[in-house]
Design an enzyme around this catalytic site. Structure first.
Site, short mmCIF file in Angstrom:
data_model
loop_
_atom_site.label_atom_id
_atom_site.label_comp_id
_atom_site.label_asym_id
_atom_site.label_seq_id
_atom_site.Cartn_x
_atom_site.Cartn_y
_atom_site.Cartn_z
N CYS A 163 3.54 1.47 2.70
CA CYS A 163 4.67 0.57 2.46
C CYS A 163 5.61 1.19 1.42
O CYS A 163 6.83 1.15 1.57
CB CYS A 163 4.17 -0.78 1.95
SG CYS A 163 2.99 -1.58 3.04
N CYS A 204 0.84 -1.20 0.00
CA CYS A 204 0.00 0.00 0.00
C CYS A 204 0.87 1.25 0.00
O CYS A 204 2.10 1.18 0.00
CB CYS A 204 -0.93 0.02 1.21
SG CYS A 204 -0.06 0.37 2.74
#
Lengths: 77, 131
Positions: A14, A11
């Site tokens: 991250c 995501c």
């Protein structure tokens, strides 16, 4: 050479941690290999419950947050 | 069949990162702690995490506990095994609930009742609302 692992399913957080970590490692001038660990079962093996997480040479340094650049530099040093 | 997994980054939610632990002993109060920890996880109020990992000194798991916003620890009895594990691990962001403090007597070989679980569950929910 350090092995730096970004634990997370991919995501935005991250990706931000990966970018920040790359910037920190480059600024420090260290030799490293960056690996993204995106599979939940692999992430669980690290013993983390919150992502994104940063591991250096297999040791989790932080989980569940994206630290600022200076903090990441300290974690990599 | 593909198992559906979700990102645990909390990107869309502003929820606190709460980890829940049960002392995992052998007596009834430990069973209550375990059931409450699992129920809190099922309700999304926290995520049950492995106390034994901290007790074993597994560095990555200790770091995970440190990085949580709150570690809710359910100790069964005044031996406080779980609290001591956290103390030994140097993790301080902890809220402790002791089952015997809630009027439930420690015993072995005694079946746990739903009412006892509810008492501790209510206390845990209250703690999460205020801690």
């Amino acid at each position: 050479m350090k092995t730096i692992q970004i634990l997370g399913t991919g995501c935005a957080k991250c990706q931000k941690l990966a970018q920040q970590t790359t910037a920190a490692a480059d600024a420090l001038g260290i030799e490293y290999r960056l690996e993204k660990v995106t599979q939940i079962d692999q992430i669980m093996k690290f013993g983390v419950m919150f992502t994104p997480a940063l591991a250096v040479d297999g040791v989790v340094k932080v989980s569940g947050k994206v630290p600022d650049l200076d903090t990441i530099k300290a974690l990599l040093s | 069949m593909t198992q559906q997994t979700s990102c645990s980054c909390g990107e869309t939610a502003s929820k606190r990162k709460v980890l829940v632990y049960a002392c995992s002993g052998a007596a009834n109060v430990a069973e209550i702690a375990d059931r409450v920890a699992r129920q809190l996880t099922a309700e999304g109020l926290g995520q049950m995490f492995c106390l034994a990992g901290l007790g074993a000194g597994i560095a990555n798991m200790i770091q995970t506990a440190r990085d949580a916003d709150l570690n809710l620890v359910l100790d069964g009895c005044p031996l406080d095994c779980a609290r001591l594990i956290f103390q030994n691990a140097g993790v301080s962001n902890v809220h402790i609930i002791r089952v015997t403090d809630l009027g439930i007597a420690k015993a072995k070989g005694v079946p746990v009742t739903d009412q006892q679980v509810q008492i501790v569950l209510d206390a845990a929910r209250q703690a999460l609302a205020t801690a």
